[in-house]
Design a protein around this motif. Structure first.
Motif, PDB file in Angstrom:
ATOM      1  N   LEU A  53       0.826  -1.209   0.000  1.00 10.81           N
ATOM      2  CA  LEU A  53       0.000   0.000   0.000  1.00 10.81           C
ATOM      3  C   LEU A  53       0.858   1.257   0.000  1.00 10.81           C
ATOM      4  O   LEU A  53       0.545   2.235  -0.679  1.00 10.81           O
ATOM      5  CB  LEU A  53      -0.926  -0.004   1.216  1.00 10.81           C
ATOM      6  N   LEU A  54       1.962   1.230   0.737  1.00 18.69           N
ATOM      7  CA  LEU A  54       2.845   2.398   0.772  1.00 18.69           C
ATOM      8  C   LEU A  54       3.650   2.529  -0.510  1.00 18.69           C
ATOM      9  O   LEU A  54       4.052   3.625  -0.893  1.00 18.69           O
ATOM     10  CB  LEU A  54       3.777   2.307   1.978  1.00 18.69           C
ATOM     11  N   GLU A  55       3.880   1.402  -1.178  1.00 23.27           N
ATOM     12  CA  GLU A  55       4.646   1.455  -2.424  1.00 23.27           C
ATOM     13  C   GLU A  55       3.806   2.002  -3.572  1.00 23.27           C
ATOM     14  O   GLU A  55       4.308   2.688  -4.445  1.00 23.27           O
ATOM     15  CB  GLU A  55       5.148   0.058  -2.785  1.00 23.27           C
ATOM     16  N   ARG A  56       2.528   1.680  -3.570  1.00 19.40           N
ATOM     17  CA  ARG A  56       1.636   2.104  -4.654  1.00 19.40           C
ATOM     18  C   ARG A  56       0.493   2.950  -4.092  1.00 19.40           C
ATOM     19  O   ARG A  56      -0.623   2.458  -3.970  1.00 19.40           O
ATOM     20  CB  ARG A  56       1.079   0.889  -5.362  1.00 19.40           C
ATOM     21  N   PRO A  57       0.767   4.202  -3.734  1.00 19.06           N
ATOM     22  CA  PRO A  57      -0.307   5.038  -3.197  1.00 19.06           C
ATOM     23  C   PRO A  57      -1.232   5.507  -4.323  1.00 19.06           C
ATOM     24  O   PRO A  57      -0.811   6.180  -5.239  1.00 19.06           O
ATOM     25  CB  PRO A  57       0.436   6.214  -2.567  1.00 19.06           C
ATOM     26  N   GLY A  58      -2.439   5.123  -4.244  1.00 14.94           N
ATOM     27  CA  GLY A  58      -3.427   5.525  -5.239  1.00 14.94           C
ATOM     28  C   GLY A  58      -4.791   5.055  -4.791  1.00 14.94           C
ATOM     29  O   GLY A  58      -4.914   4.163  -3.941  1.00 14.94           O
ATOM     30  N   LEU A  59      -5.800   5.636  -5.355  1.00 10.51           N
ATOM     31  CA  LEU A  59      -7.152   5.312  -4.938  1.00 10.51           C
ATOM     32  C   LEU A  59      -7.524   3.871  -5.260  1.00 10.51           C
ATOM     33  O   LEU A  59      -8.134   3.180  -4.438  1.00 10.51           O
ATOM     34  CB  LEU A  59      -8.142   6.279  -5.593  1.00 10.51           C
ATOM     35  N   LEU A  60      -7.125   3.396  -6.426  1.00 13.69           N
ATOM     36  CA  LEU A  60      -7.453   2.025  -6.806  1.00 13.69           C
ATOM     37  C   LEU A  60      -6.735   1.018  -5.914  1.00 13.69           C
ATOM     38  O   LEU A  60      -7.350   0.055  -5.432  1.00 13.69           O
ATOM     39  CB  LEU A  60      -7.108   1.776  -8.276  1.00 13.69           C
ATOM     40  N   SER A  61      -5.458   1.243  -5.658  1.00  7.94           N
ATOM     41  CA  SER A  61      -4.729   0.312  -4.791  1.00  7.94           C
ATOM     42  C   SER A  61      -5.256   0.360  -3.360  1.00  7.94           C
ATOM     43  O   SER A  61      -5.316  -0.662  -2.680  1.00  7.94           O
ATOM     44  CB  SER A  61      -3.229   0.614  -4.816  1.00  7.94           C
ATOM     45  N   GLN A  62      -5.659   1.532  -2.897  1.00 12.01           N
ATOM     46  CA  GLN A  62      -6.245   1.631  -1.561  1.00 12.01           C
ATOM     47  C   GLN A  62      -7.550   0.859  -1.486  1.00 12.01           C
ATOM     48  O   GLN A  62      -7.808   0.176  -0.494  1.00 12.01           O
ATOM     49  CB  GLN A  62      -6.481   3.085  -1.182  1.00 12.01           C
ATOM     50  N   ALA A  63      -8.367   0.943  -2.521  1.00 14.29           N
ATOM     51  CA  ALA A  63      -9.645   0.227  -2.523  1.00 14.29           C
ATOM     52  C   ALA A  63      -9.433  -1.280  -2.566  1.00 14.29           C
ATOM     53  O   ALA A  63     -10.089  -2.030  -1.830  1.00 14.29           O
ATOM     54  CB  ALA A  63     -10.493   0.682  -3.711  1.00 14.29           C
ATOM     55  N   VAL A  64      -8.510  -1.731  -3.390  1.00  9.61           N
ATOM     56  CA  VAL A  64      -8.245  -3.174  -3.510  1.00  9.61           C
ATOM     57  C   VAL A  64      -7.678  -3.717  -2.201  1.00  9.61           C
ATOM     58  O   VAL A  64      -8.111  -4.768  -1.710  1.00  9.61           O
ATOM     59  CB  VAL A  64      -7.300  -3.448  -4.697  1.00  9.61           C
ATOM     60  N   ILE A  65      -6.730  -3.010  -1.620  1.00  5.54           N
ATOM     61  CA  ILE A  65      -6.126  -3.483  -0.372  1.00  5.54           C
ATOM     62  C   ILE A  65      -7.116  -3.365   0.782  1.00  5.54           C
ATOM     63  O   ILE A  65      -7.113  -4.194   1.691  1.00  5.54           O
ATOM     64  CB  ILE A  65      -4.801  -2.743  -0.106  1.00  5.54           C
ATOM     65  N   PHE A  66      -7.993  -2.370   0.758  1.00  8.05           N
ATOM     66  CA  PHE A  66      -9.039  -2.268   1.779  1.00  8.05           C
ATOM     67  C   PHE A  66      -9.920  -3.515   1.765  1.00  8.05           C
ATOM     68  O   PHE A  66     -10.206  -4.091   2.812  1.00  8.05           O
ATOM     69  CB  PHE A  66      -9.881  -1.014   1.548  1.00  8.05           C
ATOM     70  N   VAL A  67     -10.351  -3.931   0.591  1.00  7.89           N
ATOM     71  CA  VAL A  67     -11.204  -5.124   0.484  1.00  7.89           C
ATOM     72  C   VAL A  67     -10.438  -6.369   0.929  1.00  7.89           C
ATOM     73  O   VAL A  67     -10.966  -7.206   1.666  1.00  7.89           O
ATOM     74  CB  VAL A  67     -11.746  -5.272  -0.953  1.00  7.89           C
ATOM     75  N   ALA A  68      -9.177  -6.480   0.507  1.00  8.18           N
ATOM     76  CA  ALA A  68      -8.373  -7.644   0.911  1.00  8.18           C
ATOM     77  C   ALA A  68      -8.177  -7.661   2.426  1.00  8.18           C
ATOM     78  O   ALA A  68      -8.308  -8.724   3.063  1.00  8.18           O
ATOM     79  CB  ALA A  68      -7.028  -7.619   0.186  1.00  8.18           C
ATOM     80  N   LEU A  69      -7.861  -6.510   3.009  1.00 10.55           N
ATOM     81  CA  LEU A  69      -7.680  -6.445   4.459  1.00 10.55           C
ATOM     82  C   LEU A  69      -8.978  -6.711   5.202  1.00 10.55           C
ATOM     83  O   LEU A  69      -8.968  -7.315   6.280  1.00 10.55           O
ATOM     84  CB  LEU A  69      -7.123  -5.085   4.866  1.00 10.55           C
ATOM     85  N   LEU A  70     -10.084  -6.256   4.650  1.00 10.63           N
ATOM     86  CA  LEU A  70     -11.380  -6.526   5.256  1.00 10.63           C
ATOM     87  C   LEU A  70     -11.604  -8.028   5.407  1.00 10.63           C
ATOM     88  O   LEU A  70     -11.976  -8.510   6.478  1.00 10.63           O
ATOM     89  CB  LEU A  70     -12.493  -5.896   4.423  1.00 10.63           C
ATOM     90  N   PHE A  71     -11.314  -8.778   4.356  1.00 10.93           N
ATOM     91  CA  PHE A  71     -11.497 -10.228   4.427  1.00 10.93           C
ATOM     92  C   PHE A  71     -10.470 -10.894   5.347  1.00 10.93           C
ATOM     93  O   PHE A  71     -10.794 -11.824   6.084  1.00 10.93           O
ATOM     94  CB  PHE A  71     -11.449 -10.844   3.031  1.00 10.93           C
ATOM     95  N   VAL A  72      -9.228 -10.402   5.322  1.00  9.59           N
ATOM     96  CA  VAL A  72      -8.186 -10.987   6.184  1.00  9.59           C
ATOM     97  C   VAL A  72      -8.504 -10.720   7.655  1.00  9.59           C
ATOM     98  O   VAL A  72      -8.413 -11.621   8.497  1.00  9.59           O
ATOM     99  CB  VAL A  72      -6.793 -10.432   5.797  1.00  9.59           C
ATOM    100  N   PHE A  73      -8.887  -9.482   7.981  1.00  5.44           N
ATOM    101  CA  PHE A  73      -9.217  -9.149   9.366  1.00  5.44           C
ATOM    102  C   PHE A  73     -10.488  -9.861   9.828  1.00  5.44           C
ATOM    103  O   PHE A  73     -10.568 -10.327  10.969  1.00  5.44           O
ATOM    104  CB  PHE A  73      -9.380  -7.638   9.540  1.00  5.44           C
ATOM    105  N   ARG A  74     -11.481  -9.948   8.970  1.00  6.13           N
ATOM    106  CA  ARG A  74     -12.728 -10.639   9.334  1.00  6.13           C
ATOM    107  C   ARG A  74     -12.445 -12.113   9.631  1.00  6.13           C
ATOM    108  O   ARG A  74     -12.944 -12.670  10.606  1.00  6.13           O
ATOM    109  CB  ARG A  74     -13.737 -10.512   8.191  1.00  6.13           C
ATOM    110  N   GLU A  75     -11.631 -12.716   8.794  1.00  8.72           N
ATOM    111  CA  GLU A  75     -11.279 -14.126   9.009  1.00  8.72           C
ATOM    112  C   GLU A  75     -10.485 -14.289  10.307  1.00  8.72           C
ATOM    113  O   GLU A  75     -10.652 -15.271  11.027  1.00  8.72           O
ATOM    114  CB  GLU A  75     -10.483 -14.623   7.795  1.00  8.72           C
ATOM    115  N   PHE A  76      -9.642 -13.302  10.632  1.00  5.04           N
ATOM    116  CA  PHE A  76      -8.884 -13.351  11.880  1.00  5.04           C
ATOM    117  C   PHE A  76      -9.818 -13.344  13.080  1.00  5.04           C
ATOM    118  O   PHE A  76      -9.679 -14.166  13.989  1.00  5.04           O
ATOM    119  CB  PHE A  76      -7.926 -12.151  11.954  1.00  5.04           C
TER     120      PHE A  76
END
Length: 167
Positions: free
Chosen positions: A52-75
């Motif tokens: 996320l820090l390497e590729r700062p942008g709205l699209l990368s933030q949205a994609v990583i937000f969704v991925a983190l949402l699933f990773v954190f929910r599963e945790f």
């Protein structure tokens, strides 16, 4: 060496999937699952933070937000005994705060790996505090322990990053 556009996500995504598959096989054989699961989880969180820090942008933030949402929910579904709706709400809040902290870190002149380490540290402290809160065992000594741990580990990360900058 410069990385071509998108090549890092092609490395990180299969790496995370293979680690979770390895963890699944280990769960069938070994008894102590949660400690190994936490190591893999925070490794993936640090990788997502660095990406996320390497590729700062709205699209990368949205994609990583969704991925983190699933990773954190599963945790939270794995570690705690809370219901699905509450886990989803907590995971959404944490993923949003994670993205906001990464946004703030992008304004600092920190290295990508240092920022990823800060984000993994945030996730570690947030997970521990939330897990204790959901279990009903959040007491003053645990809050003090988490605060002191955050302070000490922040100083360690800063000291190691400063030593790398000097060399």
């Amino acid at each position: 060496l410069p990385v071509s556009a998108g090549a890092d996500i092609l490395f990180i995504a299969p790496w995370g999937v293979s680690l979770f598959m390895l963890l699944g096989v280990k769960n069938l054989v070994l008894i102590k699952r949660q400690s190994a699961y936490r190591v893999v989880h925070f490794g993936i969180v640090a990788a997502f933070g660095s990406l996320l820090l390497e590729r700062p942008g709205l699209l990368s933030q949205a994609v990583i937000f969704v991925a983190l949402l699933f990773v954190f929910r599963e945790f939270y579904l794995t570690i705690t005994s809370t219901d699905s709706e509450r886990s989803t709400l907590i995971a959404t809040l944490e993923a949003f705060i994670f993205i906001e902290i990464a946004w703030v870190l992008s304004f600092l002149s920190a290295d990508i790996l240092v920022g990823g380490a800060f984000l993994a540290l945030f996730a570690f402290i947030f997970h521990d505090t939330t897990a204790h809160r959901l279990a009903g065992t959040l007491l003053k000594p645990i809050i003090i322990r988490n605060g002191v741990l955050f302070g000490i580990l922040t100083l360690v990360i800063l000291a190691l990053s400063a030593k790398g900058a000097i060399m």
